[in-house]
Design a protein around this motif. Structure first.
Motif, mmCIF file in Angstrom:
data_model
loop_
_atom_site.group_PDB
_atom_site.id
_atom_site.type_symbol
_atom_site.label_atom_id
_atom_site.label_comp_id
_atom_site.label_asym_id
_atom_site.label_seq_id
_atom_site.Cartn_x
_atom_site.Cartn_y
_atom_site.Cartn_z
ATOM 1 N N HIS A 133 -0.973 6.375 -3.894
ATOM 2 C CA HIS A 133 -2.125 6.644 -3.035
ATOM 3 C C HIS A 133 -1.719 7.081 -1.639
ATOM 4 C CE1 HIS A 133 -4.880 5.165 -6.069
ATOM 5 N NE2 HIS A 133 -4.141 4.076 -6.187
ATOM 6 N N SER A 134 -0.700 6.392 -1.065
ATOM 7 C CA SER A 134 -0.295 6.746 0.291
ATOM 8 C C SER A 134 1.128 6.307 0.578
ATOM 9 C CB SER A 134 -1.244 6.134 1.322
ATOM 10 O OG SER A 134 -1.132 4.727 1.315
ATOM 11 N N LEU A 135 1.742 6.966 1.565
ATOM 12 C CA LEU A 135 3.062 6.610 2.082
ATOM 13 C C LEU A 135 2.954 6.575 3.599
ATOM 14 C CD1 LEU A 135 3.751 8.941 -0.392
ATOM 15 C CD2 LEU A 135 5.984 8.067 0.165
ATOM 16 N N GLN A 136 3.598 5.583 4.212
ATOM 17 C CA GLN A 136 3.640 5.464 5.667
ATOM 18 C C GLN A 136 5.101 5.313 6.069
ATOM 19 O OE1 GLN A 136 0.720 5.527 7.484
ATOM 20 N NE2 GLN A 136 -0.417 5.704 5.584
ATOM 21 N N THR A 137 5.538 6.056 7.090
ATOM 22 C CA THR A 137 6.903 5.957 7.590
ATOM 23 C C THR A 137 6.958 6.541 8.999
ATOM 24 O OG1 THR A 137 9.221 6.428 7.074
ATOM 25 C CG2 THR A 137 7.634 8.154 6.562
ATOM 26 N N MET A 154 12.201 3.206 7.226
ATOM 27 C CA MET A 154 11.401 2.283 6.415
ATOM 28 C C MET A 154 10.130 2.985 5.941
ATOM 29 S SD MET A 154 13.037 -0.486 5.970
ATOM 30 C CE MET A 154 11.793 -1.545 5.265
ATOM 31 N N VAL A 155 9.822 2.808 4.662
ATOM 32 C CA VAL A 155 8.676 3.460 4.038
ATOM 33 C C VAL A 155 7.815 2.393 3.366
ATOM 34 C CG1 VAL A 155 7.948 5.145 2.297
ATOM 35 C CG2 VAL A 155 10.040 5.538 3.598
ATOM 36 N N SER A 156 6.515 2.538 3.499
ATOM 37 C CA SER A 156 5.563 1.680 2.797
ATOM 38 C C SER A 156 4.766 2.572 1.851
ATOM 39 C CB SER A 156 4.632 0.992 3.795
ATOM 40 O OG SER A 156 3.638 0.272 3.098
ATOM 41 N N ILE A 157 4.762 2.199 0.575
ATOM 42 C CA ILE A 157 4.054 2.983 -0.441
ATOM 43 C C ILE A 157 2.969 2.111 -1.049
ATOM 44 C CG2 ILE A 157 4.243 4.233 -2.634
ATOM 45 C CD1 ILE A 157 7.202 4.697 -1.974
ATOM 46 N N VAL A 158 1.751 2.646 -1.116
ATOM 47 C CA VAL A 158 0.645 1.971 -1.783
ATOM 48 C C VAL A 158 0.269 2.821 -2.990
ATOM 49 C CG1 VAL A 158 -1.749 1.209 -1.578
ATOM 50 C CG2 VAL A 158 -0.199 0.996 0.385
ATOM 51 N N SER A 161 -2.245 -0.579 -8.112
ATOM 52 C CA SER A 161 -1.931 -1.987 -8.336
ATOM 53 C C SER A 161 -0.580 -2.428 -7.774
ATOM 54 C CB SER A 161 -1.973 -2.318 -9.835
ATOM 55 O OG SER A 161 -3.233 -2.001 -10.365
ATOM 56 N N PHE A 162 -0.016 -1.727 -6.802
ATOM 57 C CA PHE A 162 1.237 -2.169 -6.205
ATOM 58 C C PHE A 162 1.356 -1.687 -4.760
ATOM 59 C CE2 PHE A 162 2.442 2.067 -7.521
ATOM 60 C CZ PHE A 162 3.306 2.495 -6.537
ATOM 61 N N THR A 163 2.171 -2.426 -4.022
ATOM 62 C CA THR A 163 2.580 -2.039 -2.675
ATOM 63 C C THR A 163 4.076 -2.290 -2.605
ATOM 64 O OG1 THR A 163 0.462 -2.728 -1.754
ATOM 65 C CG2 THR A 163 2.276 -2.469 -0.208
ATOM 66 N N THR A 164 4.820 -1.319 -2.094
ATOM 67 C CA THR A 164 6.270 -1.480 -2.003
ATOM 68 C C THR A 164 6.766 -0.940 -0.668
ATOM 69 O OG1 THR A 164 8.369 -1.121 -3.174
ATOM 70 C CG2 THR A 164 6.817 0.703 -3.177
ATOM 71 N N THR A 165 7.796 -1.575 -0.163
ATOM 72 C CA THR A 165 8.425 -1.114 1.065
ATOM 73 C C THR A 165 9.918 -1.004 0.822
ATOM 74 O OG1 THR A 165 8.708 -3.355 1.913
ATOM 75 C CG2 THR A 165 6.728 -2.167 2.603
ATOM 76 N N GLY A 166 10.547 -0.153 1.578
ATOM 77 C CA GLY A 166 11.985 0.010 1.451
ATOM 78 C C GLY A 166 12.475 1.122 2.345
ATOM 79 N N VAL A 184 14.365 -3.038 -0.756
ATOM 80 C CA VAL A 184 13.115 -2.811 -1.473
ATOM 81 C C VAL A 184 12.403 -4.134 -1.737
ATOM 82 C CG1 VAL A 184 12.067 -1.872 -3.577
ATOM 83 C CG2 VAL A 184 14.057 -0.744 -2.552
ATOM 84 N N GLN A 185 11.122 -4.176 -1.427
ATOM 85 C CA GLN A 185 10.251 -5.314 -1.747
ATOM 86 C C GLN A 185 8.972 -4.746 -2.344
ATOM 87 O OE1 GLN A 185 9.557 -7.650 1.753
ATOM 88 N NE2 GLN A 185 11.609 -8.502 1.746
ATOM 89 N N THR A 186 8.590 -5.285 -3.510
ATOM 90 C CA THR A 186 7.403 -4.785 -4.200
ATOM 91 C C THR A 186 6.458 -5.937 -4.504
ATOM 92 O OG1 THR A 186 8.720 -3.022 -5.198
ATOM 93 C CG2 THR A 186 6.593 -3.471 -6.201
#
Length: 194
Positions: A133-137, A154-158, A161-166, A184-186
């Motif tokens: 849906h989206s990426l933030q960096t 660092m990137v945050s991906i939504v 049904s998941f959110t992950t950063t790395g 990476v954290q999901t």
């Protein structure tokens, strides 16, 4: 009396030389102000929209920005507060549809169609069935032809049904694939189907 005429003629000649010198100095400073330096843009524009089409006439991307500067020698275009819309082929075979919206505080597009996004980078999918849906960096590089994306920040991906950063993102927006390689954290949201 000859001495007086000589003095008068010398004073008049010096006055004319001084006047001539002052005229030349003004022309040179005015000309220097008009000559473009190598680090200045060939043109600047405010509130500009640019559309790029492929060889077969399909829209590849549309870029809008508050301010645009173009440098012909390097082929780079600088943007302030840009929004870039990427397109993909319609499933019904009609006109291409907007697939991604990319925004940042500033950006640069090189002559090779590589987009460098910096500061408050936001990438949002415009397709309802998208897995991501989206990426933030804070910075990212996007190949506007292939839609490959990379980032070393660092990137945050939504996504669905998941959110992950790395850190250290590699992916492709067209294929909706993103790989994070470091730190990476999901978090998954498990859907209750009852």
């Amino acid at each position: 009396m000859n001495a007086r005429w000589n003095i008068v003629l010398v004073v008049i000649a010096l006055a004319l030389l001084g006047w001539y010198y002052s005229l030349n100095q003004q022309d040179e400073t005015g000309l220097a102000a008009r000559i473009q330096t190598s680090d200045s843009p060939d043109y600047t524009a405010n509130k500009m929209e640019t559309t790029l089409y492929s060889v077969d006439g399909r829209k590849q991307y549309v870029a809008t920005a508050d301010e645009v500067e173009y440098f012909q020698t390097s082929g780079d275009t600088l943007f302030k507060s840009p929004e870039v819309y990427l397109f993909e082929a319609s499933k019904s075979g009609g006109n291409p549809v907007r697939s991604w919206r990319l925004s940042a505080d500033q950006a640069k597009i090189s002559k090779d169609k590589i987009l460098y996004l910096d500061d408050n980078v936001s990438i949002q999918s415009l397709l309802p069935e998208s897995k991501i849906h989206s990426l933030q960096t804070s910075s990212a590089v996007v190949n506007l032809t292939t839609q490959d994306i990379t980032s070393d920040t660092m990137v945050s991906i939504v996504g669905q049904s998941f959110t992950t950063t790395g850190k250290s993102l590699n992916g492709n927006l067209r294929q909706q694939v993103a790989t994070l390689k470091e730190q990476v954290q999901t978090h998954y949201e498990i859907q209750n189907t009852q």
